[in-house]
Enzyme design. Sequence first.
Site, PDB file in Angstrom:
ATOM      1  CG  ASN A   1      -4.447   3.690  12.121  1.00 50.01           C
ATOM      2  OD1 ASN A   1      -4.373   2.964  11.136  1.00 50.01           O
ATOM      3  ND2 ASN A   1      -3.394   4.070  12.800  1.00 50.01           N
ATOM      4  CG  ASP A   2      -5.916  -0.216  14.571  1.00 59.34           C
ATOM      5  OD1 ASP A   2      -4.881  -0.188  13.885  1.00 59.34           O
ATOM      6  OD2 ASP A   2      -5.930  -0.068  15.797  1.00 59.34           O
TER       7      ASP A   2
END
Lengths: 462, 96
Positions: A390-391
């Site tokens: 994600n990040d």
Amino acid sequence: MSANLTALAYLVASVLFILALRGLSSPGAARRGNMMGIAGMAIAIGTTVLDPSIVSYGGILAAIAVGGIIGTIIARRIQMTAMPELIAGFHSLVGMAAVLVAAAAFLSPDSFGIVDESGAIKTASRIEMALGVVIGAITFSGSIVAFAKLAGLLSGDPVMFPGQHWLNLAIGVVIAVLIAMFAQTPDPQWFWIFTGLAFAIGILLIIPIGGADMPVVISMLNSYSGWAAAGIGFTLGNSALIVTGALVGSSGAILSYIMCKAMNRSFISVILGGFGAVATTARSKTDKPHKEGSAEDAAFLLRNAGSVVIVPGYGMAVAQAQHVLAEVAEKLKSQGIKVRYGIHPVAGRMPGHMNVLLAEANVPYEDVHELEEINPDFSNTDVAIVIGANDVTNPAAKNDPKSPIFGMPILEVDKAKTVLFIKRSMKGVGYAGIDNELFYSPNTMMLLADAKKMMQDIGKEL
Amino acid sequence: MEVDPLIWQLSIFVLAIFVGYYVIWSVTPALHTPLMAITNAISSVIVVGALMAAGPADFSAAKVLGLAAITLAAVNIFGGFVVTQRMLSMFRGKKK
């Protein structure tokens, strides 16, 4: 064996260890390197056992046999996804071994030849063993906490309380003062008190650090285990131990540096911990429109793509999706589609975590690329698949100076024509606890499902 | 005037840090997990200290500590090298 021959044997062992590490520049050389490491270890142990002061073999052989069997069984059975906790567990053993050896040297200094004419332990040896035992104890208890967090026995969330850093600082100062006093007078009580305090500070140092910062923590503990070994090496005057300790210490330190850099965070901020603790409040408008798709849609896009880049993250490890993922990739390749993998340095819970999982799933080494290699190619990529990451793909790291992850190098999947983002639900956030604008981008299709299930479904459709 | 052995040890230590620095930067990032496993195994060369503690014939507290340390280090040595070999055997090039 004469003392000179012994010292030369230790030199040979040290050189073999250096070559073992040098081999890790490529997989083929690494396999030979591992053999050199084993040879070095055999020489070091063999040389020591031949020392005339060692006369009692029964217990030693039994201890090696018991430890060796346990170690071999664990190493053969362990799941590749559990590698981070295994490594943390191993670090704790090195730490504990350092503590036990230092304590043994303290209790019977005669066996180690570290006494002066009056029969007391030499001052230099006292300082060395104090440093060895303190770093060893911190390595042990810190690694136990890291192990518990990684294995899910403890929550991965940071544990914070008021005055935490001051408490740690105070304990650190007390340990330093006690070591100084121990250097002055070899009073046994100082030795046991600073050893106990070191165990305590090891726990306190690691509890405030969150799960996603574990790559830094594991590397740091790796480094500590090396410095502890070097400390004991000074006590024993053993060059093999000093060299190995220095090698391992600098290895862990470099890995910590690489991990911090990959998150654009300072080592100090990671150590102070608490990242992601205040998480969820930062999450903004959750009702922005996003586009959802099915396995069928994904399969259609993939079939019509010319090139595909897969970006795996910790979620892939949790879902054990690496094998299905590799099967889907093979299917695409057999249809003439170019498939590669892009790995962020901090993807997963330890350095190189994703590479090992992909290797386990028989993904060819040449298909796996690092961030710098793959980033320029995203603009020519038809489909990017983000699976369990994600990040590390969040464009806010480039565009939003207010974002907590601003400045962190990311995999620029947003430049691909289409992004398939596999995620359990729209609710969860990454470790930084922030929203990812990529979810709402018009060229992103969210595939909301368990990563393994989704890959299986896509595989069926292809 | 004779040089204290400690100075020699310190010289070896500092130079080995530099060797480590250059060797580790040449390790490919794909093999960082095996790197941690193998550094773990070789740092268990601390077992030489444990052997010295466990070596004397007479029974003592130090001997017990030494035997315990040998056991822990042996777990690490065998476990570390075996798991490194297992991981490295998975890193293969293109399949035929």
